[in-house]
Write a protein that holds these residues in place. Structure first.
Motif, short mmCIF file in Angstrom:
data_model
loop_
_atom_site.label_atom_id
_atom_site.label_comp_id
_atom_site.label_asym_id
_atom_site.label_seq_id
_atom_site.Cartn_x
_atom_site.Cartn_y
_atom_site.Cartn_z
N MET A 13 -33.16 -51.66 15.79
CA MET A 13 -34.15 -50.78 16.42
C MET A 13 -33.66 -49.34 16.37
O MET A 13 -32.48 -49.07 16.10
CB MET A 13 -34.42 -51.20 17.87
CG MET A 13 -33.44 -50.71 18.91
SD MET A 13 -31.81 -51.50 18.90
CE MET A 13 -32.24 -53.14 19.47
N LYS A 14 -34.59 -48.41 16.65
CA LYS A 14 -34.24 -47.01 16.81
C LYS A 14 -34.31 -46.67 18.30
O LYS A 14 -35.20 -47.14 19.00
CB LYS A 14 -35.20 -46.12 16.03
CG LYS A 14 -35.16 -46.32 14.52
CD LYS A 14 -36.11 -45.37 13.81
CE LYS A 14 -36.06 -45.57 12.30
NZ LYS A 14 -36.94 -44.62 11.57
N LEU B 212 -23.46 -43.53 32.79
CA LEU B 212 -24.80 -44.11 32.67
C LEU B 212 -24.70 -45.62 32.88
O LEU B 212 -23.88 -46.29 32.27
CB LEU B 212 -25.38 -43.81 31.28
CG LEU B 212 -25.39 -42.34 30.86
CD1 LEU B 212 -25.92 -42.21 29.43
CD2 LEU B 212 -26.22 -41.50 31.81
N LEU B 213 -25.57 -46.15 33.73
CA LEU B 213 -25.46 -47.55 34.12
C LEU B 213 -26.22 -48.50 33.21
O LEU B 213 -25.93 -49.69 33.16
CB LEU B 213 -25.96 -47.73 35.56
CG LEU B 213 -25.24 -46.89 36.63
CD1 LEU B 213 -25.88 -47.12 38.00
CD2 LEU B 213 -23.75 -47.21 36.66
N GLU B 214 -27.20 -47.98 32.48
CA GLU B 214 -28.12 -48.85 31.74
C GLU B 214 -27.48 -49.46 30.50
O GLU B 214 -26.62 -48.86 29.86
CB GLU B 214 -29.38 -48.07 31.34
CG GLU B 214 -30.30 -47.76 32.49
CD GLU B 214 -29.81 -46.63 33.38
OE1 GLU B 214 -30.35 -46.46 34.48
OE2 GLU B 214 -28.87 -45.91 32.96
N THR B 215 -27.94 -50.65 30.17
CA THR B 215 -27.56 -51.31 28.93
C THR B 215 -28.61 -50.99 27.87
O THR B 215 -29.67 -50.42 28.16
CB THR B 215 -27.48 -52.83 29.11
OG1 THR B 215 -28.81 -53.32 29.38
CG2 THR B 215 -26.56 -53.19 30.26
N LEU B 216 -28.32 -51.39 26.65
CA LEU B 216 -29.28 -51.18 25.56
C LEU B 216 -30.60 -51.88 25.87
O LEU B 216 -31.68 -51.33 25.62
CB LEU B 216 -28.69 -51.71 24.25
CG LEU B 216 -29.56 -51.57 23.00
CD1 LEU B 216 -29.92 -50.12 22.72
CD2 LEU B 216 -28.84 -52.18 21.79
N GLU C 111 -23.78 -49.93 18.59
CA GLU C 111 -24.15 -51.27 19.05
C GLU C 111 -24.91 -52.02 17.96
O GLU C 111 -25.66 -51.44 17.18
CB GLU C 111 -25.00 -51.18 20.32
CG GLU C 111 -24.21 -50.79 21.56
CD GLU C 111 -24.70 -51.49 22.81
OE1 GLU C 111 -25.45 -52.47 22.70
OE2 GLU C 111 -24.34 -51.02 23.91
N ALA C 112 -24.71 -53.31 17.95
CA ALA C 112 -25.37 -54.16 16.96
C ALA C 112 -26.88 -54.03 17.09
O ALA C 112 -27.42 -54.05 18.20
CB ALA C 112 -24.95 -55.61 17.15
N GLY C 113 -27.54 -53.88 15.96
CA GLY C 113 -28.99 -53.79 15.95
C GLY C 113 -29.54 -52.38 16.05
O GLY C 113 -30.74 -52.18 15.86
N VAL C 114 -28.68 -51.41 16.35
CA VAL C 114 -29.14 -50.02 16.44
C VAL C 114 -29.10 -49.39 15.05
O VAL C 114 -28.03 -49.18 14.48
CB VAL C 114 -28.29 -49.20 17.43
CG1 VAL C 114 -28.72 -47.73 17.41
CG2 VAL C 114 -28.40 -49.76 18.83
N GLU C 115 -30.28 -49.13 14.54
CA GLU C 115 -30.40 -48.57 13.20
C GLU C 115 -30.22 -47.05 13.21
O GLU C 115 -29.61 -46.46 12.31
CB GLU C 115 -31.78 -48.91 12.63
CG GLU C 115 -32.12 -48.23 11.31
CD GLU C 115 -33.59 -48.41 10.94
OE1 GLU C 115 -34.04 -47.70 10.04
OE2 GLU C 115 -34.27 -49.24 11.58
N GLN C 116 -30.76 -46.42 14.25
CA GLN C 116 -30.74 -44.96 14.29
C GLN C 116 -30.96 -44.49 15.73
O GLN C 116 -31.65 -45.15 16.51
CB GLN C 116 -31.86 -44.40 13.39
CG GLN C 116 -31.87 -42.90 13.21
CD GLN C 116 -33.02 -42.46 12.32
OE1 GLN C 116 -34.19 -42.69 12.61
NE2 GLN C 116 -32.69 -41.82 11.20
N ILE C 117 -30.36 -43.36 16.06
CA ILE C 117 -30.64 -42.70 17.33
C ILE C 117 -31.35 -41.39 17.03
O ILE C 117 -30.90 -40.60 16.19
CB ILE C 117 -29.36 -42.44 18.14
CG1 ILE C 117 -28.77 -43.78 18.59
CG2 ILE C 117 -29.62 -41.54 19.34
CD1 ILE C 117 -27.52 -43.68 19.42
#
Length: 291
Positions: A1-2, A253-257, A121-127
């Motif tokens: 995902m992006k 930052l507390l959030e996960t992907l 992170e695995a699955g991260v194609e682009q930010i």
């Protein structure tokens, strides 16, 4: 995902100056907040966009004001706009986005920290950094982390940063340390401009790597001597200004992907829109959370 990381402060400023004025039933100006909601809904309903977070400067001041008294403050910002910051954060959160509300740090630091955390992170194609702010150019990396000026629909990758600024992303803080950043309130080093800073940093990358002999810099002898004298006299300021321009990567930052995946708006958005005086907006939201 992006992953799409939104500079909420920039977006709210953009809406303030670009969206039509609108008064809530209680009389408060809310045009910028409504413009921001419309802009973010457009982003969220774009095919392929699934993971989004938004960072705000809850207050304009940050730890950088302790480092340099001249650093930007809320002085001079339209009070009508400042009054909408808490409302905008509430509305964006109700829309179902992760909101990072910065007090000690700045919104840009949150975007920088999120980039550092999620880029590998695995699955991260682009930010995708949704802002044209030149500070954020330091986060760009190849075509994996890019900047996006949504208003002009321009993507900038690492080659684009070099084409625009004359230096690679990792040299942007050094470049800003020399040329300054009027928007953030620091002036840079006398005599140094964008071209001279780019020419030197394109060769040497960082301030400490610049040779003490200015005749190796590639300028005429007289110009090199003037620049070297100014840099020597203002060396401490150059290092300070670079520090001001360097985005932090340690914002907690507390959030996960998984938290960044948009699951829809919360029911409380309807109440927020009622207070904003826009009963129609909820009808345009295609997805709602079950709880």
């Amino acid at each position: 995902m992006k992953i799409y990381l939104v500079d909420g402060t920039y977006e709210l400023f953009r809406s303030h100056f670009g969206a039509p004025s609108r008064k809530a039933p209680d009389g408060q100006e809310v045009g910028a907040t409504l413009g921001l909601l419309r802009s973010l809904l457009k982003l969220l309903t774009t095919p392929g966009i699934t993971h989004v977070a938004c960072a705000f400067d809850h207050v304009i001041e940050s730890f950088r004001n302790d480092l340099y008294p001249g650093y930007k403050t809320g002085a001079g910002v339209d009070p009508v706009l400042l009054a909408q910051f808490p409302l905008a954060e509430e509305a964006v959160s109700a829309l179902g986005l992760v909101v990072w509300s910065m007090v000690e740090f700045e919104a840009d630091d949150a975007l920088s920290s999120a980039t550092a955390r999620f880029k590998n992170e695995a699955g991260v194609e682009q930010i995708v950094i949704c802002s044209p702010d030149k500070d954020l150019a330091q986060l760009v990396s190849g075509s994996r982390t890019v900047g996006w000026d949504r208003r002009r629909d321009i993507l900038i990758d690492e080659a684009g940063v070099v084409a625009k600024f004359g230096v690679r992303p990792q040299s942007i803080p050094d470049w800003l340390g020399l040329v300054g950043d009027a928007a953030d309130g620091f002036p840079g080093i006398p005599g140094w401009g964008e071209k001279s800073a780019a020419a030197v940093l394109a060769k040497y990358e960082h301030l400490e790597s610049i040779p003490t002999d200015p005749q190796t810099w590639g300028f005429s002898a007289s110009r090199a001597a003037r620049l070297a004298e100014s840099l020597t006299q203002h060396w401490a300021e150059a290092l300070l200004f670079r520090k001001l321009a360097t985005l932090r990567k340690d914002v907690p930052l507390l959030e996960t992907l998984a938290d960044l995946e948009w699951q829809g708006a919360y029911e409380r958005l309807k109440d927020v829109c009622h207070r904003l005086g826009d009963e129609k907006f909820p009808g345009r939201v295609p997805r709602w959370r079950e709880r």
